[in-house]
Enzyme design. Structure first.
Site, PDB file in Angstrom:
ATOM      1  N   GLY A 172      92.520 -21.934  14.249  1.00 21.80           N
ATOM      2  CA  GLY A 172      92.172 -21.194  13.047  1.00 21.80           C
ATOM      3  C   GLY A 172      92.395 -19.719  13.314  1.00 21.80           C
ATOM      4  O   GLY A 172      92.947 -19.357  14.341  1.00 21.80           O
ATOM      5  N   SER A 173      91.980 -18.866  12.396  1.00 20.06           N
ATOM      6  CA  SER A 173      92.196 -17.438  12.620  1.00 20.06           C
ATOM      7  C   SER A 173      91.589 -16.629  11.488  1.00 20.06           C
ATOM      8  O   SER A 173      91.365 -17.133  10.384  1.00 20.06           O
ATOM      9  CB  SER A 173      93.692 -17.086  12.684  1.00 20.06           C
ATOM     10  N   ASN A 174      91.377 -15.349  11.779  1.00 20.81           N
ATOM     11  CA  ASN A 174      91.174 -14.334  10.755  1.00 20.81           C
ATOM     12  C   ASN A 174      92.273 -13.286  10.923  1.00 20.81           C
ATOM     13  O   ASN A 174      92.712 -13.016  12.044  1.00 20.81           O
ATOM     14  CB  ASN A 174      89.839 -13.597  10.932  1.00 20.81           C
ATOM     15  N   ASN A 180      91.682 -18.810   6.866  1.00 17.46           N
ATOM     16  CA  ASN A 180      91.998 -20.243   6.830  1.00 17.46           C
ATOM     17  C   ASN A 180      91.606 -20.948   5.547  1.00 17.46           C
ATOM     18  O   ASN A 180      91.565 -22.179   5.512  1.00 17.46           O
ATOM     19  CB  ASN A 180      91.397 -20.985   8.035  1.00 17.46           C
TER      20      ASN A 180
END
Length: 808
Positions: free
Chosen positions: A243-245, A515
């Site tokens: 995932g990520s920001n 996400n």
């Protein structure tokens, strides 16, 4: 061996002279088909603090050589393990039943992994993709990098002794070829498609054959409701292992009118999906710094002198299913418009440690492989009447490196879009970017099956009519030629969306993704009009998205932003779930009769101290936060027990997507139980209710615990961290979360202003000096000042220079 340079000034003269002598382009690269070691490849590697290599070469093949060498020096065991995987040899070395890990697929056993990757090799899948002329296939520069990478890896093996105990004496550490590098790249491309379905591909057996399912299975049709629910959970980007920001701010919000970018990808802390830092330079041609997934010969996430970018795992569903109508007389023959088509058999044999080789047959169709499930919760039985074929357009996409090279050479966000448009190589991520000219960008430019809502409406089977709205997984009627995916004029391969269909936001004050779908990239400029397969519109956002949009929109409104503001955001460690619910939780807790609550085991638990701890907690996940661990364990239990629709008194509203739902319903029966169970759980692990978070959320390096800040997905913390829970010990070591972090901006000079942090450090070798150095920084929330320009590289008092070359 590294050569430590004690006199940076003298080295500066030498290196600058060397730079001047290098050609301005890759014109001298080895031609296609030449042996990678034929030209005496070489590169110069300058190591700065924390073991970050700055790789200098005259062309792409030599740059690949230096990159392969430097990656092997830091990560030879992890890389070698990946090559065993893509060769289909895990069962031979590690046993058929052991787990292969999740770095390169979702296969549950080494045998399943080997059967799939051996099939890829037998079919010559990657060779065929390499032979495709660009833009459908990878371009010359990417292939030169792969050849050089293999040669560099091999040269390091030949010239050095492995000290990492994970593979120091292993017979599975062997020289590789450029095909091995390309096959690993292929595995990464199909992670969201065929790689997700390997168990179902390799176990698919025609009904009635030896080893096939029961007679009951041979006639069973998947239940649409249960399958839709399973698909929604399977393809959710929340609680996934990646995932990520990321957020880009435009010049309208910054102190000096240039753009700003903060990237915070969430990836595993161990294994083959780790990032590795470097700077790659071909004078006059390429100069880029950032993080690469191990085994990748290009920078995947990074910056150059003018533009910075990061990626977040996107909501687009990278596969679809075709439900086949079978010939009643032969379940390996399917019908399209009444015409019979025989499936293609792919029979492979896998050697097994200490046992007889295993031979299995896979079955392929015009749509892709027959699959009997997407994980254990989503079975797709092969009956006498019906089978399911999986379409994965990334199985014919080996263009990801081309896209990354285009990013590295871009000079603006317009250049980022140009690379996305021309190469169309990214399989499962969004791109977020900012540049020194003040532009911001988010684009969900993925390689996706061309499933329009109209096509899904016309061609979905009864199963597809349930799964597509719920999850974006289309199940089309494979018996009708009119249900083919079709093509967009601007697409580089048939059956995918062209770049003009991609959700894109340009020059918004902020463009953010955590996400969720592109809808709330900017809360003031919602993105609509895209097909369901890209993601949802007007639906509830995750807690992490809600918290992120609150934070970055407030930052944009305040204005005057600098790189320091990005650094503060990364380690704010605010808990959005607590801001919504902790005060109500503490108040309801204190009001419980007798100061007790009944746990799931039926026992009364004294929760009075817990109420006080929660009331005093400051709603952060800093390592010194007291009450953070208690709320974390309570919240996990509450959200697992109480459905989202009943968790809040004020329901979700698309008109207020950031602020709703809200107001915790503490009258729900699961509330008291979750409180009691959290208190009991901490007591069983001998953890005080007000213990500092960092005492119990940690990694061990050199026999010492390093406290780790951050919090879990459901809490909504930007700095996401996940650890496994042991009932007797509490949290064990961190396994997933913030990884290659970068905060990038620009000043009046030509050098970018960048701060980076690789949470788990450069090397997985415990004997390396760069096994834990950045992890210690991460524990203290400190950053590395990036050395991008020559004066900064050469000015490092700890500079080490290594000149590496092939030896014959």
């Amino acid at each position: 061996m590294r050569i430590r340079t004690r006199r940076p000034a003298a080295v500066a003269i030498t290196l600058l002279t060397a730079v001047a002598l290098l050609p301005a382009s890759g014109a001298g690269a080895t031609p296609r088909g030449a042996h990678p070691s034929g030209g005496g490849l070489h590169a110069t590697i300058r190591y700065t603090e924390y073991g970050i290599p700055h790789i200098l070469a005259k062309d792409y093949e030599n740059l690949g050589f230096g990159t392969g060498w430097a990656q092997a020096a830091d990560q030879v065991c992890t890389l070698a393990d990946g090559y065993v995987t893509v060769r289909g040899e895990r069962s031979r070395h590690f046993g058929a039943d052991a787990s292969p890990g999740s770095a390169l697929s979702s296969a549950s056993t080494n045998l399943a992994s080997d059967l799939y990757f051996s099939g890829v090799r037998k079919a010559g899948t990657v060779e065929k993709l390499l032979d495709r002329p660009a833009p459908a296939g990878p371009d010359r520069r990417s292939k030169e990098l792969m050849r050089g990478f293999a040669a560099g890896y091999n040269a390091w093996l030949k010239q050095n002794r492995i000290t990492d105990p994970a593979c120091a004496k292993a017979d599975w550490v062997r020289p590789i070829t450029a095909l091995d590098v390309a096959r690993q790249g292929f595995a990464v491309q199909v992670l969201g498609g065929q790689g997700r379905a390997i168990d179902g591909i390799t176990a698919a057996t025609p009904p009635g054959a030896t080893g096939a399912g029961s007679t009951k299975d041979a006639h069973r049709i998947p239940d649409p409701g249960r399958t839709a629910k399973a698909a929604r959970e399977l393809f959710s980007t929340q609680d996934a292992d990646m995932g990520s920001n990321a957020v880009a701010f435009s010049g309208k919000t910054t102190a000096n009118g240039t753009g700003l970018l903060l990237g915070n990808p969430h990836y595993p802390w161990q294994g083959g999906r780790r990032f590795w830092q470097s700077q790659q330079t071909i004078p006059g041609e390429l100069n880029v710094s950032g993080g690469s997934l191990l085994g990748t010969s290009v920078v995947n996430i990074g910056f150059n002198g003018d533009v910075a970018w990061s990626h977040t795992v996107a909501t687009g569903v990278t596969l679809n299913l075709h439900q086949l109508t079978l010939d009643p007389a032969d379940p390996t023959t399917y019908l399209v418009d009444g015409k019979r088509h025989r499936m293609t058999r792919r029979t492979v044999t896998v050697p097994v440690e200490g046992g007889t080789p295993v031979t299995r047959t896979q079955w392929w169709t015009r749509y892709g492989p027959i699959v009997t499930g997407l994980g254990p919760q989503l079975p797709l039985p092969w009956s006498r009447a019906t089978a399911y074929a999986l379409n994965d357009p990334n199985a014919v996409n080996l263009r990801g490196s081309d896209t990354d090279l285009g990013f590295g050479k871009a000079r603006s966000t317009a250049g980022i879009l140009k690379s996305l448009r021309e190469t169309q190589g990214l399989p499962w991520v969004n791109t977020v970017a900012a540049d020194r000219h003040g532009h911001s960008l988010l684009s969900q430019s993925q390689v996706l099956p061309r499933i329009t809502d109209d096509l899904a409406q016309r061609c979905s089977t009864p199963l597809g009519r349930a799964t597509y709205p719920a999850s974006g997984v289309a199940v089309l009627d494979g018996s009708r030629g009119a249900c083919a995916l079709g093509s967009d004029e601007d697409a580089v391969q048939p059956g995918i969306f062209g770049p003009s269909r991609m959700p894109t936001v340009k020059d918004a004050p902020y463009a953010e993704n955590s996400n969720d779908s592109a809808w709330l990239t900017n809360a003031d400029r919602p993105v609509t009009g895209y097909e369901r397969i890209f993601g949802t519109i007007g639906t509830q956002r995750s807690m992490r998205t809600r918290g992120a949009v609150e934070d970055v929109s407030a930052m944009a409104e305040k204005g005057g932003l600098t790189v320091r503001d990005l650094q503060n955001q990364q380690f704010a460690n605010r808990v959005p779930a607590a801001d919504l619910a902790a005060a109500d939780t503490a108040k309801a807790c204190a009001a419980l009769p007798g100061g007790t609550a009944t746990g799931s085991d039926g026992k009364a638990v004294d929760i009075r101290k817990a109420c006080d701890v929660l009331a005093r907690w400051e709603h952060t996940m800093d390592t010194g936060s007291r009450g953070a661990l208690l709320f974390d364990r309570f919240w996990r239990k509450l959200t697992a027990a109480v459905p989202n629709a009943r968790l809040w008194k004020v329901p979700f509203s698309a008109a207020e997507p950031v602020r709703t739902p809200n107001t915790l319903d503490t009258a729900q029966p699961g509330f008291r139980t979750a409180l009691a169970d959290a208190v009991t759980e901490l007591a069983a692990a001998d953890i005080a209710l007000d213990a500092p978070l960092g005492r119990n959320q940690y990694v061990v390096r050199g026999g010492k615990r390093l406290p780790v800040p951050g919090g879990t997905e459901s809490l909504g913390v930007w700095n996401k961290i996940e650890a496994d829970w042991d009932a007797k010990k509490g949290y064990t070591e961190v396994v997933h979360g913030s990884s290659h972090i970068q905060a990038v901006g620009w000043t009046a000079g030509h050098c970018p202003e960048a701060r980076t942090l690789l949470s788990y450090s450069q090397s997985s070798n415990p004997r390396s000096p760069h096994y834990s150095d950045q992890t210690k920084l991460y524990a203290k929330e400190r950053w590395v000042t990036s050395r991008f320009c020559e004066k900064d590289i050469l000015g490092d008092p700890a500079l080490e220079v290594v000149r590496v070359r092939e030896r014959h």
